[in-house]
Write an enzyme that holds these catalytic residues in place. Structure first.
Site: not given
Length: 215
Positions: A27, A56, A82-84
């Site tokens: 996402t 996310a 965790v999308k960074i």
């Protein structure tokens, strides 16, 4: 090769999961903004549907904020990744989160050296954006080939998520290159299942079967 779906729409995720080919979900803030409900509840619902990584995204720009968001996102479910974003602060956040055992997906990768830096910082996944490179008259899949070669050269275990997929040939090229994952919009997943000769063959078989029934 694993198939992820690039959406936050629960109906699309359920439908893709029902086919039996879904390994994870990606996402981003834009996709989340299109859906009703609180982001945390959306992520939780997605994790209940899919037993696999669910990306996310943290929206802070400073690394301390990214780390704080990442810790909160990771509490939602064990499947959360965790999308960074690929920035200097992003790499600092990836390093810290990796040390805490929190998986990360470094997004907006547009060069092989960015992917290498992200992997070295401790990213679980890197996401090269092929479609956006194609949009500016650059060969997006060439980037994936370069990252794949570099990772193979050094036995890097960070997984490559081919993102910004526009059409079915992007998926075919991903598989031919040998990248780990393609994250695919729902409309492209539907296109992958179709071929005009398949439709023609079904029509032919049904017509022939009608003749058998009418004997």
């Amino acid at each position: 090769m694993k198939f992820f779906i690039d959406t936050a729409n629960l109906d699309e995720i359920r439908e893709a999961a029902s086919i039996g080919i879904l390994d994870g979900v990606t996402t981003n803030p834009t996709l989340i903004s299109r859906e009703k409900g609180e982001p945390k509840e959306i992520f939780k619902a997605i994790c209940e549907i899919v037993d696999g990584p669910v990306s996310a995204e943290a929206v802070s720009l400073d690394w301390e904020g990214m780390v704080k968001e990442g810790r909160e996102l990771a509490k939602i479910h064990s499947n959360i990744v965790v999308k960074i974003p690929m920035t200097k602060d992003g790499l600092k956040a990836v390093k810290q989160l990796a040390e805490e055992g929190i998986r990360t997906n470094v997004t907006l990768i547009f060069s092989p050296i960015q992917a290498l830096l992200a992997a070295r910082a401790g990213a679980s996944f890197v996401s090269p954006f092929v479609g956006r490179l194609d949009d500016i008259a650059t060969e997006g899949m060439q980037l994936v080939e370069q990252i794949q070669q570099i990772f193979e050269n050094y036995d890097i275990t960070t997984e490559i998520i081919v993102a910004s997929i526009r059409h079915t040939m992007h998926v075919v090229e991903t598989a031919l290159i040998g990248a780990d994952i393609a994250t695919i919009p729902f409309k492209v997943i539907e296109q992958m299942m179709k071929h005009p000769l398949t439709d023609k063959g079904i029509d032919s078989f049904l017509k022939d079967w009608e003749q058998v029934k009418n004997r």
